[in-house]
Design a protein around this motif. Structure first.
Motif, PDB file in Angstrom:
ATOM      1  N   ILE A 102      -9.765  -7.725   2.206  1.00 55.69           N
ATOM      2  CA  ILE A 102      -8.320  -7.567   2.345  1.00 55.69           C
ATOM      3  C   ILE A 102      -8.092  -6.703   3.582  1.00 55.69           C
ATOM      4  O   ILE A 102      -8.560  -5.574   3.651  1.00 55.69           O
ATOM      5  CB  ILE A 102      -7.690  -6.870   1.113  1.00 55.69           C
ATOM      6  N   PRO A 103      -7.401  -7.220   4.610  1.00 63.31           N
ATOM      7  CA  PRO A 103      -7.269  -6.487   5.871  1.00 63.31           C
ATOM      8  C   PRO A 103      -6.434  -5.223   5.715  1.00 63.31           C
ATOM      9  O   PRO A 103      -5.631  -5.081   4.783  1.00 63.31           O
ATOM     10  CB  PRO A 103      -6.586  -7.500   6.787  1.00 63.31           C
ATOM     11  N   GLY A 104      -6.631  -4.298   6.668  1.00 64.58           N
ATOM     12  CA  GLY A 104      -5.845  -3.073   6.650  1.00 64.58           C
ATOM     13  C   GLY A 104      -6.492  -1.970   7.454  1.00 64.58           C
ATOM     14  O   GLY A 104      -7.392  -2.199   8.267  1.00 64.58           O
ATOM     15  N   SER A 105      -6.031  -0.749   7.205  1.00 68.95           N
ATOM     16  CA  SER A 105      -6.495   0.419   7.950  1.00 68.95           C
ATOM     17  C   SER A 105      -7.637   1.106   7.216  1.00 68.95           C
ATOM     18  O   SER A 105      -7.734   1.062   5.991  1.00 68.95           O
ATOM     19  CB  SER A 105      -5.346   1.414   8.143  1.00 68.95           C
ATOM     20  N   VAL A 106      -8.474   1.794   7.995  1.00 72.32           N
ATOM     21  CA  VAL A 106      -9.556   2.599   7.437  1.00 72.32           C
ATOM     22  C   VAL A 106      -9.665   3.886   8.251  1.00 72.32           C
ATOM     23  O   VAL A 106      -9.173   3.977   9.374  1.00 72.32           O
ATOM     24  CB  VAL A 106     -10.920   1.865   7.463  1.00 72.32           C
ATOM     25  N   LEU A 107     -10.310   4.869   7.656  1.00 75.72           N
ATOM     26  CA  LEU A 107     -10.744   6.051   8.378  1.00 75.72           C
ATOM     27  C   LEU A 107     -12.259   6.011   8.453  1.00 75.72           C
ATOM     28  O   LEU A 107     -12.924   5.719   7.451  1.00 75.72           O
ATOM     29  CB  LEU A 107     -10.281   7.332   7.676  1.00 75.72           C
ATOM     30  N   ARG A 108     -12.810   6.312   9.639  1.00 74.22           N
ATOM     31  CA  ARG A 108     -14.264   6.311   9.809  1.00 74.22           C
ATOM     32  C   ARG A 108     -14.734   7.685  10.270  1.00 74.22           C
ATOM     33  O   ARG A 108     -14.033   8.394  10.978  1.00 74.22           O
ATOM     34  CB  ARG A 108     -14.694   5.292  10.867  1.00 74.22           C
ATOM     35  N   VAL A 109     -15.939   8.030   9.848  1.00 72.58           N
ATOM     36  CA  VAL A 109     -16.582   9.239  10.330  1.00 72.58           C
ATOM     37  C   VAL A 109     -18.054   8.910  10.564  1.00 72.58           C
ATOM     38  O   VAL A 109     -18.639   8.105   9.831  1.00 72.58           O
ATOM     39  CB  VAL A 109     -16.432  10.396   9.313  1.00 72.58           C
ATOM     40  N   GLU A 110     -18.624   9.475  11.596  1.00 76.40           N
ATOM     41  CA  GLU A 110     -20.034   9.226  11.873  1.00 76.40           C
ATOM     42  C   GLU A 110     -20.878   9.747  10.720  1.00 76.40           C
ATOM     43  O   GLU A 110     -20.615  10.825  10.173  1.00 76.40           O
ATOM     44  CB  GLU A 110     -20.459   9.890  13.170  1.00 76.40           C
ATOM     45  N   ALA A 111     -21.896   8.971  10.346  1.00 76.47           N
ATOM     46  CA  ALA A 111     -22.742   9.343   9.212  1.00 76.47           C
ATOM     47  C   ALA A 111     -23.398  10.701   9.424  1.00 76.47           C
ATOM     48  O   ALA A 111     -23.483  11.519   8.501  1.00 76.47           O
ATOM     49  CB  ALA A 111     -23.804   8.265   8.978  1.00 76.47           C
ATOM     50  N   ALA A 112     -23.851  10.963  10.644  1.00 78.30           N
ATOM     51  CA  ALA A 112     -24.512  12.236  10.929  1.00 78.30           C
ATOM     52  C   ALA A 112     -23.541  13.400  10.799  1.00 78.30           C
ATOM     53  O   ALA A 112     -23.900  14.484  10.320  1.00 78.30           O
ATOM     54  CB  ALA A 112     -25.124  12.204  12.322  1.00 78.30           C
TER      55      ALA A 112
END
Length: 285
Positions: A102-112
């Motif tokens: 289902i399309p939309g927004s996300v927040l991402r953070v680097e795994a490290a």
């Protein structure tokens, strides 16, 4: 970016459940992105460089590909959680494929970066550990469900899970996508949906499925949906409204659980190293 992560489009319940100091630790490292249906977050075998937190109605699935070309969903993740190596010590090869359904927004953070922040925040570390346990429960229940239950019951379970995350009776999912996630041929799924529609549970429209009676769909589903839901309630304090939508996460404590250490004659919380006095019959136990 807003100082309150939950104020972003629909928010992410896992991030929103964090204490404000823990949110402040993450906020400078979060990146807002948009994804379309079918976008791949990572492929099996790729290093997982980012942890992705879906917002609002964005939903991703963890999918296992088989040699005969089929792909089977093992877990669905929406705004209640995160996709990626949330527990690992940084970038590690992914076992499954993660694809946006289902399309939309996300927040991402680097795994490290997440790993570094976890080391300084017991509250964040505890929250991620609790969620990881719930995600594992979903995967394990999915294995049992796929092996033991009918396609009708499995389909009803999946529709309920999606409605829990979207909070809407209208589910924007196609026959093709649903058939792939359930690991069945499209013609087989079409017959299954027709049966559920004839029973008055759903309406099937082009590009969407409409829940007619949630209570009836719950009755038609297997016990797997309820089992996972109860685990989320117990471990993450999940709160559902009257219509079944997951609205918040409220763990009993944002602090790390007290560690335990084994002592002679029993187990005692760390920091209390005084063992109980052995009883006369302990040696016989």
């Amino acid at each position: 970016m807003s100082s309150d992560l939950a104020s972003l489009p629909g928010g992410n319940l896992l991030l929103g459940a964090l204490r404000l100091p823990d949110q402040a630790l993450l906020k400078p490292h979060l990146e807002l992105r948009e994804y379309r249906r079918g976008d791949v977050l990572f492929e099996a075998g790729e290093d997982v460089g980012h942890i992705t937190f879906p917002l609002g109605q964005c939903v991703a699935a963890l999918v296992i590909g088989l040699r005969d070309g089929r792909a089977v969903e093992t877990a669905t993740v929406g705004r209640e959680g995160a996709v990626g190596g949330v527990v690992s010590q940084g970038s590690l090869p992914a076992f499954s494929r993660a694809v946006v359904q289902i399309p939309g927004s996300v927040l991402r953070v680097e795994a490290a970066v997440l790993q570094q922040v976890k080391q300084t925040s017991p509250g964040l570390r505890n929250m991620i550990t609790r969620y990881s346990d719930c995600l594992l429960a979903q995967v394990l229940q999915s294995v049992a469900c796929n092996a033991s239950h009918t396609i009708e019951a499995r389909c009803a379970r999946w529709l309920l899970g999606l409605q829990d995350r979207l909070g809407s009776d209208v589910l924007p999912v196609t026959h093709e996508v649903l058939a792939e996630l359930l690991g069945v041929q499209r013609s087989y799924l079409t017959r299954t949906l027709r049966t559920l529609q004839q029973q008055g549970l759903i309406q099937v429209r082009r590009g969407r499925i409409i829940i007619q009676s949630r209570s009836a769909v719950e009755a038609a589903a297997c016990e797997c949906h309820g089992a996972v839901k109860r685990h989320f309630e117990t471990v993450l304090g999940a709160v559902y409204n009257a219509s079944g939508t997951l609205v918040s996460l409220r763990p009993a404590s944002a602090e790390e659980p007290r560690m335990c250490q084994v002592v002679q004659g029993g187990i005692t919380p760390a920091g209390n190293s005084r063992p109980r006095r052995p009883r006369r019959n302990d040696a016989l136990a």
